[in-house]
Design a protein around this motif. Structure first.
Motif, mmCIF file in Angstrom:
data_model
loop_
_atom_site.group_PDB
_atom_site.id
_atom_site.type_symbol
_atom_site.label_atom_id
_atom_site.label_comp_id
_atom_site.label_asym_id
_atom_site.label_seq_id
_atom_site.Cartn_x
_atom_site.Cartn_y
_atom_site.Cartn_z
ATOM 1 N N SER A 39 22.184 -24.606 12.219
ATOM 2 C CA SER A 39 20.823 -24.319 12.655
ATOM 3 C C SER A 39 19.781 -25.147 11.925
ATOM 4 O O SER A 39 18.702 -25.356 12.435
ATOM 5 C CB SER A 39 20.521 -22.832 12.489
ATOM 6 N N SER A 40 20.084 -25.637 10.703
ATOM 7 C CA SER A 40 19.085 -26.403 9.967
ATOM 8 C C SER A 40 19.266 -27.903 10.126
ATOM 9 O O SER A 40 18.461 -28.679 9.638
ATOM 10 C CB SER A 40 19.117 -26.034 8.483
ATOM 11 N N THR A 41 20.336 -28.344 10.779
ATOM 12 C CA THR A 41 20.532 -29.759 11.004
ATOM 13 C C THR A 41 19.475 -30.237 11.984
ATOM 14 O O THR A 41 19.334 -29.678 13.063
ATOM 15 C CB THR A 41 21.938 -30.042 11.584
ATOM 16 N N PRO A 42 18.711 -31.267 11.598
ATOM 17 C CA PRO A 42 17.678 -31.745 12.514
ATOM 18 C C PRO A 42 18.290 -32.167 13.839
ATOM 19 O O PRO A 42 19.359 -32.771 13.867
ATOM 20 C CB PRO A 42 17.094 -32.964 11.782
ATOM 21 N N PRO A 43 17.619 -31.868 14.963
ATOM 22 C CA PRO A 43 18.148 -32.257 16.268
ATOM 23 C C PRO A 43 18.376 -33.753 16.364
ATOM 24 O O PRO A 43 19.205 -34.211 17.108
ATOM 25 C CB PRO A 43 17.060 -31.809 17.253
ATOM 26 N N SER A 44 17.631 -34.535 15.589
ATOM 27 C CA SER A 44 17.734 -35.981 15.668
ATOM 28 C C SER A 44 19.113 -36.490 15.257
ATOM 29 O O SER A 44 19.464 -37.594 15.584
ATOM 30 C CB SER A 44 16.660 -36.647 14.811
ATOM 31 N N THR A 45 19.906 -35.705 14.510
ATOM 32 C CA THR A 45 21.232 -36.163 14.131
ATOM 33 C C THR A 45 22.220 -36.021 15.275
ATOM 34 O O THR A 45 23.299 -36.567 15.211
ATOM 35 C CB THR A 45 21.755 -35.396 12.906
ATOM 36 N N LYS A 79 8.966 -36.023 11.887
ATOM 37 C CA LYS A 79 10.403 -36.256 11.740
ATOM 38 C C LYS A 79 10.801 -37.661 12.180
ATOM 39 O O LYS A 79 11.619 -38.308 11.533
ATOM 40 C CB LYS A 79 11.182 -35.234 12.552
ATOM 41 N N GLY A 80 10.242 -38.139 13.272
ATOM 42 C CA GLY A 80 10.573 -39.469 13.755
ATOM 43 C C GLY A 80 12.068 -39.690 13.872
ATOM 44 O O GLY A 80 12.790 -38.885 14.438
ATOM 45 N N LEU A 81 12.543 -40.781 13.296
ATOM 46 C CA LEU A 81 13.971 -41.112 13.351
ATOM 47 C C LEU A 81 14.699 -40.765 12.052
ATOM 48 O O LEU A 81 15.772 -41.298 11.771
ATOM 49 C CB LEU A 81 14.149 -42.603 13.675
ATOM 50 N N MET A 82 14.124 -39.852 11.274
ATOM 51 C CA MET A 82 14.790 -39.426 10.045
ATOM 52 C C MET A 82 16.159 -38.842 10.362
ATOM 53 O O MET A 82 16.357 -38.256 11.424
ATOM 54 C CB MET A 82 13.961 -38.343 9.332
ATOM 55 N N TYR A 83 17.069 -39.014 9.432
ATOM 56 C CA TYR A 83 18.421 -38.443 9.454
ATOM 57 C C TYR A 83 19.349 -39.074 10.484
ATOM 58 O O TYR A 83 20.498 -38.661 10.590
ATOM 59 C CB TYR A 83 18.385 -36.919 9.683
ATOM 60 N N ARG A 84 18.897 -40.060 11.230
ATOM 61 C CA ARG A 84 19.756 -40.692 12.241
ATOM 62 C C ARG A 84 20.685 -41.695 11.592
ATOM 63 O O ARG A 84 20.226 -42.625 10.952
ATOM 64 C CB ARG A 84 18.919 -41.453 13.263
ATOM 65 N N PRO A 85 21.972 -41.556 11.801
ATOM 66 C CA PRO A 85 22.884 -42.563 11.266
ATOM 67 C C PRO A 85 23.003 -43.785 12.182
ATOM 68 O O PRO A 85 23.522 -44.814 11.779
ATOM 69 C CB PRO A 85 24.222 -41.815 11.187
ATOM 70 N N TYR A 86 22.502 -43.659 13.419
ATOM 71 C CA TYR A 86 22.702 -44.720 14.401
ATOM 72 C C TYR A 86 21.634 -44.627 15.482
ATOM 73 O O TYR A 86 21.214 -43.536 15.865
ATOM 74 C CB TYR A 86 24.095 -44.561 15.041
ATOM 75 N N ASN A 109 13.882 -40.442 4.178
ATOM 76 C CA ASN A 109 14.969 -39.792 4.922
ATOM 77 C C ASN A 109 15.378 -40.553 6.177
ATOM 78 O O ASN A 109 16.027 -40.000 7.054
ATOM 79 C CB ASN A 109 14.612 -38.346 5.276
ATOM 80 N N THR A 110 14.980 -41.813 6.280
ATOM 81 C CA THR A 110 15.384 -42.644 7.413
ATOM 82 C C THR A 110 16.527 -43.530 6.950
ATOM 83 O O THR A 110 16.359 -44.353 6.050
ATOM 84 C CB THR A 110 14.204 -43.476 7.946
ATOM 85 N N ILE A 111 17.678 -43.346 7.555
ATOM 86 C CA ILE A 111 18.913 -43.975 7.119
ATOM 87 C C ILE A 111 18.997 -45.439 7.552
ATOM 88 O O ILE A 111 19.502 -46.275 6.819
ATOM 89 C CB ILE A 111 20.118 -43.187 7.691
#
Length: 170
Positions: A39-45, A79-86, A109-111
């Motif tokens: 539930s806490s994982t950002p939707p962006s991931t 949030k933008g593209l934070m936490y995105r691995p790809y 937090n932007t990978i």
């Protein structure tokens, strides 16, 4: 009675050992439960979700078209593209602001490294911050008033010859 106490002690010891091993090898940070992690994982991931398209233009001629997610409210913009691995090369994020003003973005937090394009109210690219550094808290300013911002993978603007003065359409 003694056998019962010994059995209880062995069971208690086994529970502590199993619990300790489960805690040590758990895929979740200490204090988090599986439900919290989901539930806490950002939707962006979860991956890219197409919400629109942008066409890059030079003198009215199409240069490149990409799919975009749209950040149009404060929470999405923060949030933008934070936490995105790809991020697919043919994709990006479009930030839509209510007004035209100087903008500052950062890479906290932007990978993945990004190109950040600042766009004025007339949809003309006023500046491009190329190959921004992942995780950096350094401010990346627009070089003028921007109402829109487009984030794409680092190197995108070079690969597709997108320059300051070009326009976008969405």
């Amino acid at each position: 009675m003694k056998n019962r106490q010994s059995l209880f002690a062995y069971i208690l010891l086994a529970v502590f050992i199993i619990g300790g091993l489960a805690y040590f090898f758990a895929p979740f940070p200490p204090g988090k439960k599986a439900v919290d992690a989901v539930s806490s994982t950002p939707p962006s991931t979860a991956g890219f979700v197409k919400e629109g398209e942008i066409v890059f233009l030079r003198n009215g001629q199409k240069i490149k078209k990409i799919d975009v997610e749209i950040a149009e409210n404060e929470a999405e913009q923060s949030k933008g593209l934070m936490y995105r691995p790809y991020l697919p090369d043919s994709a990006g994020m479009l930030f839509i602001f209510n007004d035209s003003a100087p903008r500052n973005f950062w890479m906290k937090n932007t990978i993945i490294p990004l190109d950040i394009m600042y766009v004025d109210a007339g949809k003309k690219i006023i500046s491009i911050a190329k190959n921004t550094k992942p995780y950096s808290e350094e401010s990346v300013p627009s070089l003028g008033n921007a109402q829109y911002v487009v984030e794409v993978n680092a190197g995108f603007s070079e690969r597709h010859d997108i320059k300051t003065g070009d326009a976008i359409s969405f």
